[in-house]
Write a protein that holds these residues in place. Structure first.
Motif, PDB file in Angstrom:
ATOM      1  N   PRO A  32      14.706   0.791  -0.475  1.00  0.00           N
ATOM      2  CA  PRO A  32      14.567   2.250  -0.553  1.00  0.00           C
ATOM      3  C   PRO A  32      14.882   2.899   0.786  1.00  0.00           C
ATOM      4  CG  PRO A  32      12.405   1.203  -0.477  1.00  0.00           C
ATOM      5  CD  PRO A  32      13.415   0.095  -0.625  1.00  0.00           C
ATOM      6  N   PHE A  33      15.460   4.100   0.750  1.00  0.00           N
ATOM      7  CA  PHE A  33      15.795   4.757   2.013  1.00  0.00           C
ATOM      8  C   PHE A  33      14.542   5.216   2.755  1.00  0.00           C
ATOM      9  CE2 PHE A  33      15.772   8.692  -0.579  1.00  0.00           C
ATOM     10  CZ  PHE A  33      15.165   9.591   0.272  1.00  0.00           C
ATOM     11  N   ALA A  34      13.415   5.322   2.047  1.00  0.00           N
ATOM     12  CA  ALA A  34      12.161   5.674   2.703  1.00  0.00           C
ATOM     13  C   ALA A  34      10.996   5.235   1.823  1.00  0.00           C
ATOM     14  CB  ALA A  34      12.087   7.177   2.977  1.00  0.00           C
ATOM     15  N   THR A  35       9.859   5.036   2.467  1.00  0.00           N
ATOM     16  CA  THR A  35       8.625   4.662   1.768  1.00  0.00           C
ATOM     17  C   THR A  35       7.494   5.519   2.304  1.00  0.00           C
ATOM     18  OG1 THR A  35       9.360   2.366   1.503  1.00  0.00           O
ATOM     19  CG2 THR A  35       6.992   2.785   1.309  1.00  0.00           C
ATOM     20  N   MET A  36       6.712   6.101   1.409  1.00  0.00           N
ATOM     21  CA  MET A  36       5.534   6.852   1.841  1.00  0.00           C
ATOM     22  C   MET A  36       4.404   5.869   2.127  1.00  0.00           C
ATOM     23  SD  MET A  36       6.253  10.007   2.085  1.00  0.00           S
ATOM     24  CE  MET A  36       4.580  10.646   2.286  1.00  0.00           C
ATOM     25  N   MET A  37       3.869   5.933   3.337  1.00  0.00           N
ATOM     26  CA  MET A  37       2.830   5.004   3.763  1.00  0.00           C
ATOM     27  C   MET A  37       1.615   5.783   4.286  1.00  0.00           C
ATOM     28  SD  MET A  37       1.832   1.903   4.089  1.00  0.00           S
ATOM     29  CE  MET A  37       3.390   1.108   3.680  1.00  0.00           C
ATOM     30  N   LYS A  65       0.830  -1.216   0.000  1.00  0.00           N
ATOM     31  CA  LYS A  65       0.000   0.000   0.000  1.00  0.00           C
ATOM     32  C   LYS A  65       0.861   1.261   0.000  1.00  0.00           C
ATOM     33  CE  LYS A  65      -3.943  -2.304   0.625  1.00  0.00           C
ATOM     34  NZ  LYS A  65      -3.429  -3.655   0.918  1.00  0.00           N
ATOM     35  N   GLY A  66       2.176   1.098   0.114  1.00  0.00           N
ATOM     36  CA  GLY A  66       3.064   2.246   0.172  1.00  0.00           C
ATOM     37  C   GLY A  66       3.708   2.559  -1.165  1.00  0.00           C
ATOM     38  N   GLN A  67       4.432   3.673  -1.203  1.00  0.00           N
ATOM     39  CA  GLN A  67       5.139   4.106  -2.399  1.00  0.00           C
ATOM     40  C   GLN A  67       6.614   4.324  -2.045  1.00  0.00           C
ATOM     41  OE1 GLN A  67       4.555   4.790  -5.865  1.00  0.00           O
ATOM     42  NE2 GLN A  67       6.785   4.947  -5.678  1.00  0.00           N
ATOM     43  N   PRO A  68       7.519   3.451  -2.529  1.00  0.00           N
ATOM     44  CA  PRO A  68       8.948   3.680  -2.281  1.00  0.00           C
ATOM     45  C   PRO A  68       9.410   4.997  -2.906  1.00  0.00           C
ATOM     46  CG  PRO A  68       8.549   1.446  -3.094  1.00  0.00           C
ATOM     47  CD  PRO A  68       7.268   2.211  -3.269  1.00  0.00           C
ATOM     48  N   ILE A  69      10.296   5.686  -2.197  1.00  0.00           N
ATOM     49  CA  ILE A  69      10.921   6.887  -2.757  1.00  0.00           C
ATOM     50  C   ILE A  69      12.170   6.440  -3.500  1.00  0.00           C
ATOM     51  CG2 ILE A  69      12.033   9.090  -2.220  1.00  0.00           C
ATOM     52  CD1 ILE A  69      10.184   9.365   0.160  1.00  0.00           C
ATOM     53  N   ASN A  70      12.134   6.541  -4.821  1.00  0.00           N
ATOM     54  CA  ASN A  70      13.218   6.058  -5.672  1.00  0.00           C
ATOM     55  C   ASN A  70      14.300   7.095  -5.912  1.00  0.00           C
ATOM     56  OD1 ASN A  70      11.756   3.622  -6.071  1.00  0.00           O
ATOM     57  ND2 ASN A  70      10.524   4.635  -7.647  1.00  0.00           N
ATOM     58  N   GLU A  71      13.952   8.358  -5.715  1.00  0.00           N
ATOM     59  CA  GLU A  71      14.886   9.449  -5.999  1.00  0.00           C
ATOM     60  C   GLU A  71      14.416  10.679  -5.252  1.00  0.00           C
ATOM     61  OE1 GLU A  71      16.493  11.992  -9.913  1.00  0.00           O
ATOM     62  OE2 GLU A  71      14.634  10.825 -10.017  1.00  0.00           O
ATOM     63  N   MET A  72      15.369  11.556  -4.912  1.00  0.00           N
ATOM     64  CA  MET A  72      15.003  12.819  -4.285  1.00  0.00           C
ATOM     65  C   MET A  72      15.834  13.931  -4.907  1.00  0.00           C
ATOM     66  SD  MET A  72      14.795  13.879  -0.290  1.00  0.00           S
ATOM     67  CE  MET A  72      14.202  15.526   0.169  1.00  0.00           C
ATOM     68  N   ILE A  73      15.183  15.054  -5.189  1.00  0.00           N
ATOM     69  CA  ILE A  73      15.901  16.217  -5.703  1.00  0.00           C
ATOM     70  C   ILE A  73      15.665  17.402  -4.775  1.00  0.00           C
ATOM     71  CG2 ILE A  73      15.687  15.422  -8.088  1.00  0.00           C
ATOM     72  CD1 ILE A  73      13.612  17.734  -8.474  1.00  0.00           C
ATOM     73  N   VAL A  74      16.644  18.304  -4.735  1.00  0.00           N
ATOM     74  CA  VAL A  74      16.564  19.509  -3.902  1.00  0.00           C
ATOM     75  C   VAL A  74      16.830  20.716  -4.787  1.00  0.00           C
ATOM     76  CG1 VAL A  74      17.525  20.759  -1.928  1.00  0.00           C
ATOM     77  CG2 VAL A  74      17.345  18.254  -1.852  1.00  0.00           C
ATOM     78  N   THR A  75      15.931  21.704  -4.741  1.00  0.00           N
ATOM     79  CA  THR A  75      16.123  22.951  -5.474  1.00  0.00           C
ATOM     80  C   THR A  75      16.099  24.118  -4.492  1.00  0.00           C
ATOM     81  OG1 THR A  75      13.806  23.583  -5.891  1.00  0.00           O
ATOM     82  CG2 THR A  75      14.778  21.914  -7.344  1.00  0.00           C
ATOM     83  N   ASP A  76      16.593  25.259  -4.954  1.00  0.00           N
ATOM     84  CA  ASP A  76      16.604  26.475  -4.132  1.00  0.00           C
ATOM     85  C   ASP A  76      16.344  27.646  -5.065  1.00  0.00           C
ATOM     86  OD1 ASP A  76      16.914  28.316  -2.120  1.00  0.00           O
ATOM     87  OD2 ASP A  76      19.111  28.218  -2.091  1.00  0.00           O
ATOM     88  N   SER A  77      15.220  28.335  -4.855  1.00  0.00           N
ATOM     89  CA  SER A  77      14.870  29.404  -5.788  1.00  0.00           C
ATOM     90  C   SER A  77      13.945  30.398  -5.122  1.00  0.00           C
ATOM     91  CB  SER A  77      14.185  28.819  -7.031  1.00  0.00           C
ATOM     92  OG  SER A  77      12.970  28.193  -6.669  1.00  0.00           O
ATOM     93  N   GLU A 107      -1.598  14.924 -13.214  1.00  0.00           N
ATOM     94  CA  GLU A 107      -1.864  14.279 -14.500  1.00  0.00           C
ATOM     95  C   GLU A 107      -0.804  13.243 -14.866  1.00  0.00           C
ATOM     96  OE1 GLU A 107      -2.723  15.798 -19.102  1.00  0.00           O
ATOM     97  OE2 GLU A 107      -2.035  17.209 -17.558  1.00  0.00           O
ATOM     98  N   ARG A 108       0.464  13.530 -14.578  1.00  0.00           N
ATOM     99  CA  ARG A 108       1.560  12.656 -14.991  1.00  0.00           C
ATOM    100  C   ARG A 108       2.128  11.888 -13.800  1.00  0.00           C
ATOM    101  NH1 ARG A 108       3.495  17.744 -17.441  1.00  0.00           N
ATOM    102  NH2 ARG A 108       2.475  17.949 -19.471  1.00  0.00           N
ATOM    103  N   PRO A 109       2.767  10.734 -14.057  1.00  0.00           N
ATOM    104  CA  PRO A 109       3.327   9.945 -12.952  1.00  0.00           C
ATOM    105  C   PRO A 109       4.569  10.612 -12.351  1.00  0.00           C
ATOM    106  CG  PRO A 109       3.877   8.936 -15.065  1.00  0.00           C
ATOM    107  CD  PRO A 109       2.907  10.043 -15.362  1.00  0.00           C
ATOM    108  N   HIS A 110       4.757  10.423 -11.044  1.00  0.00           N
ATOM    109  CA  HIS A 110       5.921  10.992 -10.350  1.00  0.00           C
ATOM    110  C   HIS A 110       7.132  10.061 -10.403  1.00  0.00           C
ATOM    111  CE1 HIS A 110       4.513   8.159  -7.420  1.00  0.00           C
ATOM    112  NE2 HIS A 110       3.459   8.889  -7.084  1.00  0.00           N
ATOM    113  N   ASN A 111       6.909   8.798 -10.750  1.00  0.00           N
ATOM    114  CA  ASN A 111       7.980   7.805 -10.840  1.00  0.00           C
ATOM    115  C   ASN A 111       8.746   7.643  -9.523  1.00  0.00           C
ATOM    116  OD1 ASN A 111       7.510   7.185 -13.640  1.00  0.00           O
ATOM    117  ND2 ASN A 111       8.542   9.105 -14.171  1.00  0.00           N
ATOM    118  N   GLY A 112       8.032   7.855  -8.421  1.00  0.00           N
ATOM    119  CA  GLY A 112       8.647   7.647  -7.112  1.00  0.00           C
ATOM    120  C   GLY A 112       9.639   8.712  -6.705  1.00  0.00           C
ATOM    121  N   PRO A 146       1.086   6.259  -3.849  1.00  0.00           N
ATOM    122  CA  PRO A 146       0.682   5.325  -4.912  1.00  0.00           C
ATOM    123  C   PRO A 146      -0.220   6.000  -5.943  1.00  0.00           C
ATOM    124  CG  PRO A 146       0.530   4.257  -2.774  1.00  0.00           C
ATOM    125  CD  PRO A 146       0.823   5.706  -2.506  1.00  0.00           C
ATOM    126  N   GLY A 147      -0.029   5.646  -7.217  1.00  0.00           N
ATOM    127  CA  GLY A 147      -0.794   6.266  -8.283  1.00  0.00           C
ATOM    128  C   GLY A 147      -0.264   7.650  -8.604  1.00  0.00           C
TER     129      GLY A 147
END
Length: 412
Positions: free
Chosen positions: A112-117, A78-90, A203-208, A226-227
């Protein structure tokens, strides 16, 4: 005035608070020693746990603990693994947000280092497992006051019932009533910020991929669900956050789009929006004789690093290990010298994380050009140093410092 209703039964442990910390501690204790008499007191009915619309980032170490407790395998799909993380500053008005830092999402190969549950999945699973092992629940009910005795604590509930326990554990949140009744002082700082929490469809997938955008008012975190859905933790000045939460859907979604961008297509709010005041609150003491603080009652930190929940799980693993070890040695689990082991284990780590999040929030929640240049240089430097990035992943995964057995996936 009606006299309190006495309980003839002596509990080994009574936990005030039936959130993820209180429930997972009850489960860990009952699994470690089924003979422990354990009770949980909470003001909300336990049959409403599945109604919580929020989601939580479960670090790899915490998921190992939940695996050991027999929970993770039942809910992981039921969870969503976090496959990648990005950091921006603006700045908010910037048309382009350059990525200064990227993380791969694995703590170890395939993990995965974390999973959204979703909380509405995790919390009922913890409750059912703890209850199945014999945990007694007093809910809806809450603690009114307590009195220490040489060999036990008398905890009076709001309905007048009095529970006797060898150890009282406060897991009743950052505004802990029991912490105040115990006379434990705190270090406090109000950030004059609030965190807006909601869920969106896109509208578009986040790809984790998780995103953290540092904006002048504070971090804007997009966490994959998820989704084609994501959970938001959106930091604003408290006055602006209150205005946004009260605004109509059109205004809210317009402001959301300014911060979120268009890379995931059309956005739609998919759940209630709530704002929570943000501050730093650290208990000066974690224990007293026959009394211990755990989770947010011991520490409330800024969500900028996403570590509040996982600090609570570290408390659970450490305190459960201390209690079970003491029990096996025939020691009094409520004695101060026993509880002091837990305090030594957790207090420094908690204060360290509190200082780190405080510094990060002050460094990034502003629009000062010289500070922006310095922090962007630092982020870029980290991005080019694999060993330093690995240390950040280790910290985010929950494996930094002395790790309790449960967080390594081992039984107590």
């Amino acid at each position: 005035m009606a006299r309190p209703k006495k309980s003839d039964e002596m509990y080994d442990v009574v936990i005030a608070g039936g959130g993820y910390v209180g429930l997972s501690l009850a489960l860990a204790l009952k699994q470690g020693d089924p003979s422990l008499e354990c009770a949980v007191v909470d003001p909300k009915p336990m049959n409403t746990l599945d109604k919580d619309p929020r989601a939580s980032a479960i670090a790899a170490a915490a998921s190992r603990m939940l695996t050991q407790l027999g929970i993770w395998d039942k809910i992981s799909d039921k969870g969503q693994p976090i496959n990648e993380m990005i950091v921006t500053d603006s700045k908010l008005r910037d048309a382009v947000r350059p990525v200064f830092l990227t993380f791969d999402g694995e703590a170890t190969d395939g993990e995965p280092f974390a999973t959204m549950m979703p909380n509405g999945v995790m919390m009922p699973a913890l409750y059912k497992a703890a209850k199945a092992l014999g945990t007694v629940f007093f809910a809806p009910n809450s603690a009114a006051t307590f009195r220490n005795n040489p060999d036990h604590v008398d905890l009076e509930l709001n309905d007048g019932k009095v529970l006797k326990t060898r150890l009282l554990i406060a897991a009743d949140g950052v505004r802990s009533k029991l912490r105040d009744l115990a006379g434990i002082r705190t270090v406090n700082w109000d950030y004059k910020q609030s965190g807006i929490v909601t869920t969106i469809k896109h509208e578009r997938p986040h790809n984790g991929r998780a995103e953290e955008h540092f904006l002048p008012a504070g971090p804007f975190a997009i966490l994959p669900l998820p989704g084609n859905r994501s959970s938001l933790v959106w930091t604003e000045k408290t006055s602006d956050a209150d205005r946004l939460v009260r605004s109509d859907d059109f205004t809210f979604e317009l402001e959301l789009e300014r911060r979120f961008g268009h890379h995931l297509g059309t956005l739609e709010v998919d759940g209630p929006r709530q704002a929570y005041p943000l501050g730093l609150k650290l208990a000066r003491e974690f224990v007293k004789p026959r009394f211990a603080l755990i989770g947010d009652s011991a520490h409330g930190i800024h969500p900028i690093a996403g570590q509040g929940l996982n600090l609570g799980f570290k408390d659970v693993a450490a305190l459960a290990e201390v209690i079970i070890d003491a029990r096996r040695l025939g020691q009094d689990i409520g004695a101060f010298d026993v509880l002091e082991r837990y305090q030594r284990w957790r207090r420094f780590d908690t204060f360290q994380m509190g200082v780190v999040t405080d510094v990060l929030n002050r460094l990034f929640s502003n629009d000062i050009d010289i500070l922006r240049a310095a922090r962007d240089f630092g982020l870029g430097l980290v991005d080019r140093m694999p060993s330093l990035k690995s240390q950040f992943i280790k910290e985010a995964s929950g494996f930094a410092g002395p790790v309790p057995k449960l967080l390594s996936g081992d039984p107590i």
